[in-house]
Design a protein around this motif. Structure first.
Motif, PDB file in Angstrom:
ATOM      1  N   CYS A   1       0.859 -12.449  42.700  1.00 38.42           N
ATOM      2  CA  CYS A   1       2.070 -11.650  42.537  1.00 38.42           C
ATOM      3  C   CYS A   1       2.944 -12.188  41.403  1.00 38.42           C
ATOM      4  O   CYS A   1       3.533 -11.408  40.650  1.00 38.42           O
ATOM      5  N   VAL A   2       3.022 -13.510  41.272  1.00 41.09           N
ATOM      6  CA  VAL A   2       3.784 -14.100  40.176  1.00 41.09           C
ATOM      7  C   VAL A   2       3.164 -13.712  38.839  1.00 41.09           C
ATOM      8  O   VAL A   2       3.877 -13.350  37.892  1.00 41.09           O
ATOM      9  N   GLU A   3       1.858 -13.762  38.750  1.00 39.32           N
ATOM     10  CA  GLU A   3       1.175 -13.370  37.502  1.00 39.32           C
ATOM     11  C   GLU A   3       1.424 -11.889  37.205  1.00 39.32           C
ATOM     12  O   GLU A   3       1.685 -11.515  36.063  1.00 39.32           O
ATOM     13  N   ASP A   4       1.341 -11.041  38.235  1.00 44.67           N
ATOM     14  CA  ASP A   4       1.643  -9.616  38.050  1.00 44.67           C
ATOM     15  C   ASP A   4       3.054  -9.432  37.504  1.00 44.67           C
ATOM     16  O   ASP A   4       3.286  -8.632  36.594  1.00 44.67           O
ATOM     17  N   ALA A   5       4.010 -10.176  38.067  1.00 45.09           N
ATOM     18  CA  ALA A   5       5.405 -10.076  37.632  1.00 45.09           C
ATOM     19  C   ALA A   5       5.540 -10.486  36.171  1.00 45.09           C
ATOM     20  O   ALA A   5       6.277  -9.847  35.407  1.00 45.09           O
ATOM     21  N   ARG A   6       4.842 -11.531  35.779  1.00 51.18           N
ATOM     22  CA  ARG A   6       4.893 -11.985  34.385  1.00 51.18           C
ATOM     23  C   ARG A   6       4.415 -10.889  33.443  1.00 51.18           C
ATOM     24  O   ARG A   6       5.062 -10.583  32.430  1.00 51.18           O
ATOM     25  N   VAL A   7       3.309 -10.250  33.783  1.00 50.13           N
ATOM     26  CA  VAL A   7       2.769  -9.167  32.954  1.00 50.13           C
ATOM     27  C   VAL A   7       3.754  -7.997  32.898  1.00 50.13           C
ATOM     28  O   VAL A   7       3.991  -7.429  31.826  1.00 50.13           O
TER      29      VAL A   7
ATOM     30  N   VAL B   1      10.511  -7.338  39.697  1.00 48.35           N
ATOM     31  CA  VAL B   1      11.316  -7.843  40.815  1.00 48.35           C
ATOM     32  C   VAL B   1      10.576  -7.615  42.129  1.00 48.35           C
ATOM     33  O   VAL B   1      10.560  -8.493  43.006  1.00 48.35           O
ATOM     34  N   THR B   2       9.962  -6.469  42.280  1.00 46.91           N
ATOM     35  CA  THR B   2       9.198  -6.172  43.488  1.00 46.91           C
ATOM     36  C   THR B   2       8.066  -7.167  43.668  1.00 46.91           C
ATOM     37  O   THR B   2       7.841  -7.692  44.769  1.00 46.91           O
ATOM     38  N   ARG B   3       7.349  -7.473  42.599  1.00 45.64           N
ATOM     39  CA  ARG B   3       6.233  -8.428  42.691  1.00 45.64           C
ATOM     40  C   ARG B   3       6.732  -9.828  43.017  1.00 45.64           C
ATOM     41  O   ARG B   3       6.097 -10.573  43.770  1.00 45.64           O
ATOM     42  N   VAL B   4       7.898 -10.210  42.487  1.00 50.37           N
ATOM     43  CA  VAL B   4       8.469 -11.524  42.802  1.00 50.37           C
ATOM     44  C   VAL B   4       8.862 -11.580  44.278  1.00 50.37           C
ATOM     45  O   VAL B   4       8.654 -12.602  44.946  1.00 50.37           O
TER      46      VAL B   4
ATOM     47  N   ASP C   1       8.439  -4.997  29.752  1.00 47.90           N
ATOM     48  CA  ASP C   1       9.770  -4.434  30.028  1.00 47.90           C
ATOM     49  C   ASP C   1       9.822  -3.575  31.290  1.00 47.90           C
ATOM     50  O   ASP C   1      10.505  -2.558  31.331  1.00 47.90           O
ATOM     51  N   ARG C   2       9.111  -3.999  32.325  1.00 40.91           N
ATOM     52  CA  ARG C   2       9.102  -3.297  33.612  1.00 40.91           C
ATOM     53  C   ARG C   2       9.841  -4.144  34.649  1.00 40.91           C
ATOM     54  O   ARG C   2       9.252  -4.672  35.585  1.00 40.91           O
ATOM     55  N   LEU C   3      11.149  -4.308  34.437  1.00 36.70           N
ATOM     56  CA  LEU C   3      11.951  -5.225  35.240  1.00 36.70           C
ATOM     57  C   LEU C   3      11.934  -4.882  36.727  1.00 36.70           C
ATOM     58  O   LEU C   3      11.728  -5.763  37.574  1.00 36.70           O
ATOM     59  N   ALA C   4      12.167  -3.641  37.085  1.00 39.09           N
ATOM     60  CA  ALA C   4      12.223  -3.262  38.504  1.00 39.09           C
ATOM     61  C   ALA C   4      10.893  -3.556  39.197  1.00 39.09           C
ATOM     62  O   ALA C   4      10.872  -4.083  40.321  1.00 39.09           O
ATOM     63  N   ALA C   5       9.800  -3.243  38.549  1.00 36.22           N
ATOM     64  CA  ALA C   5       8.487  -3.513  39.130  1.00 36.22           C
ATOM     65  C   ALA C   5       8.246  -5.015  39.235  1.00 36.22           C
ATOM     66  O   ALA C   5       7.657  -5.496  40.216  1.00 36.22           O
TER      67      ALA C   5
END
Length: 65
Positions: free
Chosen positions: A15-21, A32-35, A26-30
């Motif tokens: 999930c952290v890696e997904d959030a980094r990608v 945050v969900t992954r974090v 520039d997909r901030l809301a998405a």
């Protein structure tokens, strides 16, 4: 570390890696969900390592508090 604890930590890392990608794109809301889910899986792993099992997000959050 038992198998289920390890699996939860691996899911947290994914999930952290997904959030980094997502952040890089520039997909901030998405991101945050992954974090959020990374933290949830890490909390679940920590609780399981102590023999505490919860079945819902709310119960997991309450157990952490």
């Amino acid at each position: 570390m038992n198998e289920e604890v390890q699996r939860q930590f691996e899911q947290a890392a994914e999930c952290v890696e997904d959030a980094r990608v997502l952040l890089e794109n520039d997909r901030l809301a998405a991101a945050v969900t992954r974090v959020y889910y990374a933290m949830f899986h890490a909390a679940t792993a920590a609780l399981l390592a102590r023999g505490i099992r919860r079945r819902s997000h709310r119960a997991t959050l309450a157990a952490v508090h």
